[in-house]
Design a protein around this motif. Structure first.
Motif, PDB file in Angstrom:
ATOM      1  N   ASN A 161       0.815  -1.206   0.000  1.00 15.89           N
ATOM      2  CA  ASN A 161       0.000   0.000   0.000  1.00 15.89           C
ATOM      3  C   ASN A 161       0.853   1.261   0.000  1.00 15.89           C
ATOM      4  N   ASN A 184     -14.441  -8.902   7.315  1.00 18.97           N
ATOM      5  CA  ASN A 184     -14.627  -7.478   7.037  1.00 18.97           C
ATOM      6  C   ASN A 184     -15.906  -6.930   7.668  1.00 18.97           C
ATOM      7  N   ASN A 190      -3.629  -7.917   6.195  1.00 13.11           N
ATOM      8  CA  ASN A 190      -4.050  -6.662   6.806  1.00 13.11           C
ATOM      9  C   ASN A 190      -3.665  -6.710   8.280  1.00 13.11           C
ATOM     10  N   SER A 217      -3.738  -2.865   0.877  1.00 13.94           N
ATOM     11  CA  SER A 217      -4.371  -2.891  -0.442  1.00 13.94           C
ATOM     12  C   SER A 217      -4.591  -4.333  -0.871  1.00 13.94           C
ATOM     13  N   THR A 265     -12.570  -3.224  -6.724  1.00 12.01           N
ATOM     14  CA  THR A 265     -13.361  -2.465  -5.758  1.00 12.01           C
ATOM     15  C   THR A 265     -12.536  -1.921  -4.592  1.00 12.01           C
ATOM     16  N   ASP A 266     -11.220  -2.049  -4.642  1.00 10.01           N
ATOM     17  CA  ASP A 266     -10.367  -1.434  -3.613  1.00 10.01           C
ATOM     18  C   ASP A 266     -10.352   0.068  -3.885  1.00 10.01           C
ATOM     19  N   ASN A 306     -14.102   2.599   0.645  1.00  7.53           N
ATOM     20  CA  ASN A 306     -14.630   1.282   1.008  1.00  7.53           C
ATOM     21  C   ASN A 306     -14.011   0.187   0.149  1.00  7.53           C
ATOM     22  N   GLN A 307     -14.334  -1.081   0.487  1.00  9.84           N
ATOM     23  CA  GLN A 307     -13.767  -2.220  -0.241  1.00  9.84           C
ATOM     24  C   GLN A 307     -14.785  -3.034  -1.033  1.00  9.84           C
ATOM     25  N   ALA A 323     -16.274  -5.828  -0.299  1.00 11.35           N
ATOM     26  CA  ALA A 323     -15.727  -7.190  -0.312  1.00 11.35           C
ATOM     27  C   ALA A 323     -16.336  -8.082   0.756  1.00 11.35           C
TER      28      ALA A 323
END
Length: 442
Positions: free
Chosen positions: A147, A272, A317, A330, A335-336, A340-341, A343
């Motif tokens: 990231n 998540n 993470n 990352s 959709t990263d 938001n993700q 996910a």
């Protein structure tokens, strides 16, 4: 730590003995990168809360990179070194969030005034194969993306190997043991969202095969010990319609499952914040497809992503570990996005982006884009009902093309996120203004 430091010191000693050889110095590069950043994270749902839920801060980051060439001989040796320094410029105690991955926190809850760290890699090259070992690794692979979304970049410690001995085939493999967060001077072990026990073994291997000049196939496998195993399949194809027009297809598929102690105390995965068929265990299949049509300076991208119902997508993470600045990660999904993700378990996300390169209008260096993502059918954490969420991101980038400050770049980014349902995140408006400049000494 002792063993890895000793091995690196020995490797650097060998390199130092050969440093005078042609190639090591002649091919070396030394550069200093500067990044000034203003970050405003406005939590819309609690405007009167105390302490403030918002983050409004600015900072200055410096990154000094030395990349050597290789010594001559059958096996060439080299070294890469990196020094990172972050400085807090503005943003009082009331607008600094504890646990922030933008700035580390002081004991009174305000931001630290500065932080820094050093890293180095020893490297060797044989034919078309390179090996890197050290603490300044920044992989950019389907199963791990370092990231670089704040002042300083995230880096990793371990060893990597890349081989291009066979035409059109790139082989990547490695083992990572620690991560250095983008707002931290320290290193931590490896984990996933919600996991507080550190793993020190992330292994991966993969192939990128260029079947034709326009078609690339990928397969990768990764394993974070005691957390998860993951398979990845990818396909990218570029259809060049004519000199000024193209159509790109990008397909991605992930299959993730539990490993070792996953599900036990400390080794759980919180999906998540979403639903999990097997509580606290990794169990996920995610596919996504993106199609991009380019015509002159215009580019229109449309795509869709499906996360299966059994559990959320998983990636490295370290944000749940004790070291506050370890957060910020990352992953290799479309959709990263900025806030938001998209996910979580069961989520169907449709997304699109329009971008324009103003060089076609006689303004080289100026680019703009706007993106929209909408996720539906995400399963609430309790398994009852679903939620939906959307995000709109816009950005304008400009890089000076000539003059004394050639290469000076400006980036203005603004994101809006809204969600409905118990597993959606807090509504947010986010603004970032970034100034980048890199000066090459050699």
């Amino acid at each position: 730590m002792y063993k890895s430091s000793l091995a690196l010191a020995v490797a650097l000693g060998v390199i130092a003995q050969s440093a005078g050889a042609a190639g090591f110095i002649e091919d070396s590069k030394l550069s200093l990168s500067s990044r000034t950043m203003y970050f405003n994270d406005d939590n819309r749902e609690a405007p009167d809360a105390k302490p403030r839920p918002d983050t409004r801060e600015s900072g200055q980051g410096f990154k000094l990179d030395y990349i050597s060439g290789f010594t001559q001989g059958t096996v060439g040796f080299g070294v890469d070194a990196q020094a990172l320094w972050g400085i807090h410029l503005d943003g009082g105690k009331g607008y600094h969030a504890n646990g922030s991955s933008f700035f580390p926190s002081d004991s009174d809850g305000s931001a630290e005034k500065q932080w820094a760290r050093l890293g180095a890699n020893a490297k060797a090259r044989f034919s078309k194969t390179e090996v890197h070992y050290g603490s300044a690794l920044a992989p950019n692979l389907p199963i791990l993306v370092a990231n670089d979304g704040r002042l300083l970049p995230q880096t990793f410690e371990g060893g990597t190997i890349q081989s291009k001995e066979i035409d059109n085939l790139t082989i990547n493999a490695g083992q990572l043991t620690h991560a250095m967060g983008r707002a931290s001077s320290n290193r931590t072990g490896l984990a996933v969202a919600g996991g507080v026990q550190e793993s020190n073994k992330f292994r991966y291997g993969g192939l990128d095969y260029k079947l034709t000049k326009d078609l690339t196939l990928q397969y990768y496998y990764s394993n974070l010990e005691d957390y998860y195993k993951q398979h990845f399949l990818g396909l990218t194809h570029l259809f060049q319609i004519d000199q000024d027009q193209s159509f790109k297809t990008d397909l991605r598929y992930f299959d993730s499952s539990k490993d070792g102690k996953n599900g036990q105390t400390g080794y759980f995965f919180n999906n998540n914040g979403g639903y999990a068929k097997d509580k606290n265990e990794v169990n996920n299949k995610t596919w996504s497809a993106m199609f991009t049509y380019t015509l002159g300076g215009h580019a229109l991208m449309l795509g869709h992503q499906q996360v299966n119902d059994d559990g959320g997508f998983v990636w490295l993470n370290q944000g749940s570990l004790v070291d506050e600045g370890a957060g910020g990660a990352s992953f290799y999904l479309f959709t990263d996005s900025m806030i938001n993700q998209f996910a979580k378990a069961g989520e169907n996300t449709t997304f699109g982006q329009y971008s324009y390169d103003f060089a076609r209008l006689g303004v080289p260096g100026l680019k703009a884009s706007v993106a929209y993502l909408r996720g539906e059918d995400g399963r609430n954490q309790n398994g009852h009902g679903t939620f939906s969420e959307w995000e709109r991101d816009a950005r304008v980038d400009y890089v000076l093309q000539d003059g004394v400050l050639k290469g000076l770049g400006f980036s203005l980014r603004q994101g809006v996120y809204r969600g409905t349902g118990t597993s959606s995140a807090n509504d947010k408006d986010q603004t970032r203004f970034i100034v980048n400049y890199t000066y090459a000494f050699m």
